[in-house]
Design a protein around this motif. Structure first.
Motif, short mmCIF file in Angstrom:
data_model
loop_
_atom_site.label_atom_id
_atom_site.label_comp_id
_atom_site.label_asym_id
_atom_site.label_seq_id
_atom_site.Cartn_x
_atom_site.Cartn_y
_atom_site.Cartn_z
N GLY A 1 8.90 -39.78 -50.34
CA GLY A 1 8.87 -38.51 -49.64
C GLY A 1 9.23 -37.34 -50.52
O GLY A 1 10.21 -36.65 -50.28
N ALA A 2 8.43 -37.11 -51.55
CA ALA A 2 8.72 -36.02 -52.47
C ALA A 2 8.00 -34.73 -52.11
O ALA A 2 8.12 -33.74 -52.82
N GLY A 3 7.24 -34.72 -51.04
CA GLY A 3 6.56 -33.49 -50.66
C GLY A 3 5.36 -33.68 -49.76
O GLY A 3 4.95 -32.76 -49.06
N ALA B 1 15.28 -37.01 -53.07
CA ALA B 1 15.21 -37.58 -54.41
C ALA B 1 16.46 -38.42 -54.63
O ALA B 1 17.48 -38.23 -53.96
N ILE B 2 16.38 -39.35 -55.55
CA ILE B 2 17.52 -40.20 -55.87
C ILE B 2 17.98 -39.87 -57.28
O ILE B 2 17.18 -39.87 -58.22
N VAL B 3 19.26 -39.62 -57.41
CA VAL B 3 19.86 -39.40 -58.73
C VAL B 3 20.70 -40.65 -59.04
O VAL B 3 21.62 -40.99 -58.30
N ALA B 4 20.35 -41.33 -60.13
CA ALA B 4 21.01 -42.58 -60.48
C ALA B 4 21.64 -42.48 -61.87
O ALA B 4 21.09 -41.83 -62.77
N ASP B 5 22.78 -43.13 -62.02
CA ASP B 5 23.47 -43.19 -63.31
C ASP B 5 23.70 -44.66 -63.64
O ASP B 5 24.46 -45.34 -62.96
N PHE B 6 23.02 -45.13 -64.68
CA PHE B 6 23.15 -46.52 -65.11
C PHE B 6 24.10 -46.58 -66.30
O PHE B 6 23.74 -46.16 -67.40
N GLY B 7 25.29 -47.10 -66.08
CA GLY B 7 26.26 -47.25 -67.14
C GLY B 7 26.31 -48.68 -67.64
O GLY B 7 25.62 -49.57 -67.12
N PRO B 8 27.15 -48.96 -68.62
CA PRO B 8 27.19 -50.31 -69.19
C PRO B 8 27.72 -51.36 -68.22
O PRO B 8 27.36 -52.54 -68.33
N GLU C 1 22.83 -41.55 -55.79
CA GLU C 1 23.04 -40.52 -54.78
C GLU C 1 21.67 -40.08 -54.26
O GLU C 1 20.81 -39.68 -55.04
N VAL C 2 21.48 -40.20 -52.96
CA VAL C 2 20.23 -39.81 -52.33
C VAL C 2 20.39 -38.38 -51.83
O VAL C 2 21.24 -38.11 -50.97
#
Length: 220
Positions: free
Chosen positions: A174-176, A198-205, A211-212
């Motif tokens: 659902g981006a537009g 949008a989804i903001v993701a942080d991939f750490g070790p 976060e949606v």
């Protein structure tokens, strides 16, 4: 300031309309030069030459892999022939099976777990690809196609498992484009909502956070 943009498409409505390609890059002119955009081919791209002329993607450009620190992403083409679908299952096993990445993610357009009544689960892809995902230790599978947001419970072998020990399937389409309200009730679904986001993701070790973010109005 993301390192990567992952887009499960459709980026275009008509993949053979070059004017739409121009509009895409005009709309993204302030962000596209700043980070890598990884697109997965969608049904609206039509396997058109106009689409492939816009990108210089790894591998055969239909399906490919990217390693970014602790994240190993495989992008598949769910709009391919049946033979190519089988080849991509083998590709997932060959690339992600031996990978030492802490996080293994697969992205493609059509979703194998979706409750949207307009575009539900693609059972052909589920039969062909889910075994490859599970054998290769995939953590997250991202799909589009349905213009909604959905998230599954962690799944393994068709059964809900504890977080961290299975695969989570996300639909984020659902981006537009016009949204598709209407969902079926499935036991493997955790969240289903027709909303642009949008989804903001942080991939750490050792940990990954997501976060949606709603694109319009308040809410995350």
């Amino acid at each position: 300031s993301p390192d990567l943009y992952l887009f499960a498409v459709d980026l275009l409505n008509l993949g053979n309309n070059h004017f739409e390609c121009d509009l895409l890059f005009l709309a993204g002119e302030t962000i596209l030069p700043e980070a890598v955009l990884l697109p997965a081919h969608g049904n609206h791209e039509f396997l058109a030459s106009h689409w492939f002329a816009q990108w210089s993607l790894p591998g055969n450009e239909l399906w490919y892999e990217v390693r970014q620190g602790p994240l190993h992403v495989v992008v598949l083409n769910a709009t391919a022939s049946s033979t190519d679908l089988e080849l991509q299952a083998a590709y997932v096993r060959a690339v992600l099976g031996p990978s030492d990445a802490p996080w293994k993610v697969v992205m493609k357009h059509q979703s194998v777990y979706a409750t949207c009544t307009r575009h539900g689960s693609n059972l052909t892809l589920r039969d062909l690809w889910v075994p490859a995902y599970e054998e290769s230790g995939v953590d997250l599978v991202i799909g589009g196609h349905a213009h909604v947001y959905e998230r599954s419970v962690p799944e393994l072998g068709g059964v809900e498992v504890d977080p961290g020990s299975g695969i989570t399937y996300v639909v984020t389409g659902g981006a537009g484009a016009p949204l598709y309200p209407g969902f079926d009730d499935e036991p493997w679904n955790a969240v289903a909502v027709a909303r642009e986001r949008a989804i903001v993701a942080d991939f750490g070790p050792t940990a990954a956070t997501f976060e949606v973010r709603a694109l319009t109005g308040a809410g995350r």
